[in-house]
Design a protein around this motif. Structure first.
Motif, mmCIF file in Angstrom:
data_model
loop_
_atom_site.group_PDB
_atom_site.id
_atom_site.type_symbol
_atom_site.label_atom_id
_atom_site.label_comp_id
_atom_site.label_asym_id
_atom_site.label_seq_id
_atom_site.Cartn_x
_atom_site.Cartn_y
_atom_site.Cartn_z
ATOM 1 N N ALA A 110 -9.514 6.729 12.064
ATOM 2 C CA ALA A 110 -10.183 6.018 10.973
ATOM 3 C C ALA A 110 -9.208 5.671 9.849
ATOM 4 C CB ALA A 110 -11.321 6.895 10.430
ATOM 5 N N VAL A 111 -7.915 5.881 10.079
ATOM 6 C CA VAL A 111 -6.904 5.601 9.065
ATOM 7 C C VAL A 111 -5.780 4.778 9.695
ATOM 8 C CG1 VAL A 111 -7.396 7.719 7.781
ATOM 9 C CG2 VAL A 111 -5.624 7.743 9.548
ATOM 10 N N ASP A 112 -4.836 4.362 8.867
ATOM 11 C CA ASP A 112 -3.688 3.618 9.373
ATOM 12 C C ASP A 112 -2.873 4.475 10.329
ATOM 13 O OD1 ASP A 112 -4.513 1.656 7.643
ATOM 14 O OD2 ASP A 112 -2.773 1.788 6.306
ATOM 15 N N MET A 113 -2.228 3.798 11.277
ATOM 16 C CA MET A 113 -1.372 4.492 12.232
ATOM 17 C C MET A 113 -0.036 3.791 12.311
ATOM 18 S SD MET A 113 -3.662 5.830 15.335
ATOM 19 C CE MET A 113 -2.199 6.659 15.884
ATOM 20 N N LEU A 114 1.003 4.581 12.504
ATOM 21 C CA LEU A 114 2.338 4.061 12.762
ATOM 22 C C LEU A 114 2.753 4.620 14.117
ATOM 23 C CD1 LEU A 114 4.995 2.660 12.009
ATOM 24 C CD2 LEU A 114 5.644 4.752 10.789
ATOM 25 N N ILE A 115 2.955 3.715 15.071
ATOM 26 C CA ILE A 115 3.364 4.104 16.419
ATOM 27 C C ILE A 115 4.853 3.834 16.527
ATOM 28 C CG2 ILE A 115 2.982 3.793 18.897
ATOM 29 C CD1 ILE A 115 0.481 4.727 17.351
ATOM 30 N N VAL A 116 5.628 4.871 16.807
ATOM 31 C CA VAL A 116 7.072 4.772 16.891
ATOM 32 C C VAL A 116 7.473 4.740 18.369
ATOM 33 C CG1 VAL A 116 9.266 5.876 16.315
ATOM 34 C CG2 VAL A 116 7.330 6.040 14.723
ATOM 35 N N MET B 229 0.839 -1.180 0.000
ATOM 36 C CA MET B 229 0.000 0.000 0.000
ATOM 37 C C MET B 229 0.884 1.243 0.000
ATOM 38 S SD MET B 229 -2.756 1.236 2.795
ATOM 39 C CE MET B 229 -4.086 2.078 2.003
ATOM 40 N N THR B 230 0.478 2.230 -0.745
ATOM 41 C CA THR B 230 1.195 3.491 -0.763
ATOM 42 C C THR B 230 0.320 4.574 -0.142
ATOM 43 O OG1 THR B 230 2.380 5.049 -2.139
ATOM 44 C CG2 THR B 230 0.444 4.059 -3.113
ATOM 45 N N TYR B 231 0.950 5.478 0.562
ATOM 46 C CA TYR B 231 0.220 6.555 1.230
ATOM 47 C C TYR B 231 0.325 7.836 0.425
ATOM 48 C CZ TYR B 231 0.106 3.289 5.085
ATOM 49 O OH TYR B 231 -0.109 2.176 5.856
ATOM 50 N N LYS B 232 -0.714 8.665 0.522
ATOM 51 C CA LYS B 232 -0.739 9.925 -0.221
ATOM 52 C C LYS B 232 -0.507 11.134 0.670
ATOM 53 C CE LYS B 232 -3.650 8.356 -3.980
ATOM 54 N NZ LYS B 232 -4.323 7.126 -3.745
ATOM 55 N N HIS B 233 -0.944 11.033 1.930
ATOM 56 C CA HIS B 233 -0.775 12.161 2.845
ATOM 57 C C HIS B 233 -0.549 11.629 4.257
ATOM 58 C CE1 HIS B 233 -2.037 16.578 3.739
ATOM 59 N NE2 HIS B 233 -0.986 16.219 4.448
ATOM 60 N N ALA C 57 9.614 8.002 0.103
ATOM 61 C CA ALA C 57 9.507 6.689 -0.549
ATOM 62 C C ALA C 57 8.135 6.486 -1.194
ATOM 63 C CB ALA C 57 9.784 5.579 0.463
ATOM 64 N N CYS C 58 7.097 7.049 -0.573
ATOM 65 C CA CYS C 58 5.726 6.896 -1.084
ATOM 66 C C CYS C 58 5.312 8.024 -2.012
ATOM 67 C CB CYS C 58 4.731 6.844 0.075
ATOM 68 S SG CYS C 58 4.878 5.417 1.134
ATOM 69 N N ASN C 59 6.185 9.027 -2.149
ATOM 70 C CA ASN C 59 5.836 10.233 -2.898
ATOM 71 C C ASN C 59 4.560 10.858 -2.318
ATOM 72 O OD1 ASN C 59 6.322 12.188 -4.824
ATOM 73 N ND2 ASN C 59 5.096 11.140 -6.378
ATOM 74 N N ALA C 60 4.533 10.959 -0.996
ATOM 75 C CA ALA C 60 3.357 11.459 -0.282
ATOM 76 C C ALA C 60 3.591 12.861 0.259
ATOM 77 C CB ALA C 60 3.035 10.521 0.882
ATOM 78 N N LEU D 106 -7.707 17.241 5.590
ATOM 79 C CA LEU D 106 -6.493 17.141 4.782
ATOM 80 C C LEU D 106 -6.430 15.868 3.946
ATOM 81 C CD1 LEU D 106 -3.845 18.321 7.424
ATOM 82 C CD2 LEU D 106 -4.906 19.684 5.611
ATOM 83 N N HIS D 107 -7.404 14.985 4.115
ATOM 84 C CA HIS D 107 -7.429 13.694 3.416
ATOM 85 C C HIS D 107 -6.187 12.875 3.737
ATOM 86 C CE1 HIS D 107 -10.923 15.213 1.352
ATOM 87 N NE2 HIS D 107 -10.219 16.273 0.991
ATOM 88 N N VAL D 108 -5.900 12.781 5.019
ATOM 89 C CA VAL D 108 -4.750 12.031 5.524
ATOM 90 C C VAL D 108 -5.067 10.540 5.492
ATOM 91 C CG1 VAL D 108 -3.450 11.556 7.651
ATOM 92 C CG2 VAL D 108 -3.904 13.919 6.960
ATOM 93 N N ASP D 109 -4.090 9.711 5.116
ATOM 94 C CA ASP D 109 -4.312 8.269 5.142
ATOM 95 C C ASP D 109 -3.325 7.519 6.040
ATOM 96 O OD1 ASP D 109 -2.254 8.785 3.375
ATOM 97 O OD2 ASP D 109 -3.128 7.705 1.701
ATOM 98 N N LEU D 110 -2.425 8.244 6.728
ATOM 99 C CA LEU D 110 -1.536 7.648 7.715
ATOM 100 C C LEU D 110 -1.211 8.690 8.785
ATOM 101 C CD1 LEU D 110 0.343 5.318 8.714
ATOM 102 C CD2 LEU D 110 2.148 6.365 7.317
ATOM 103 N N VAL D 111 -1.359 8.286 10.041
ATOM 104 C CA VAL D 111 -0.965 9.141 11.161
ATOM 105 C C VAL D 111 0.220 8.479 11.854
ATOM 106 C CG1 VAL D 111 -1.660 10.096 13.400
ATOM 107 C CG2 VAL D 111 -3.305 10.017 11.517
#
Length: 141
Positions: free
Chosen positions: A131-137, A1-5, A29-32, A102-107
């Motif tokens: 309501a979107v994918d999350m990356l917890i660091v 999957m590629t992310y846009k924002h 890498a995703c050109n987001a 903002l039409h975010v698809d990854l937080v």
């Protein structure tokens, strides 16, 4: 999957730089698009009436300081930032609103593994509400 924002939630500590650098590499890498958000606590919700405080003045000073810090963070990275949001209020509500507008698809957000984070984890609140994918660091304590 590629992310846009991609939206990065920052607390303006030194750890924010770690998150932004990771996010900028992923965005490249995703050109987001990459945006940053910082939410301050809204003190009026916690006011007990014990003493007189000028909330508007205090809140404005905090937001001004946060805007200066986030500007410094933006200047430190070599990737274009689409939006920088500095606000106050409920973290989950503000991030949810930003996701929609903002039409975010990854937080992306950080998480400390200390005692207080186990009790009062903002990451957990976000996970339960986003309501979107999350990356917890994971961040060092």
């Amino acid at each position: 999957m590629t992310y846009k924002h991609i939206l990065v939630a920052v607390d303006l500590s030194e750890d924010s730089t770690i998150l932004i650098k990771k996010a900028s590499k992923l965005a490249q890498a995703c050109n987001a698009q990459l945006s940053l958000i910082h939410i301050d606590v809204n003190f009026t919700d916690m006011y007990t009436g014990f003493m007189e405080i000028n909330f508007a003045e205090t809140q404005n000073a905090m937001l001004e300081s946060a805007q200066k810090k986030i500007k410094t963070l933006v200047e430190e990275i070599d990737f274009p930032i689409t939006e920088t949001i500095v606000s106050s209020g409920d973290l989950c509500n503000e991030i949810s609103h930003s996701i929609e507008t903002l039409h975010v698809d990854l937080v992306i957000c950080g998480h400390h593994k200390d005692f207080w984070s186990k009790l009062l984890s903002t990451s957990r609140q976000l996970i339960n509400n986003a309501a979107v994918d999350m990356l917890i660091v994971p961040l060092e304590d």
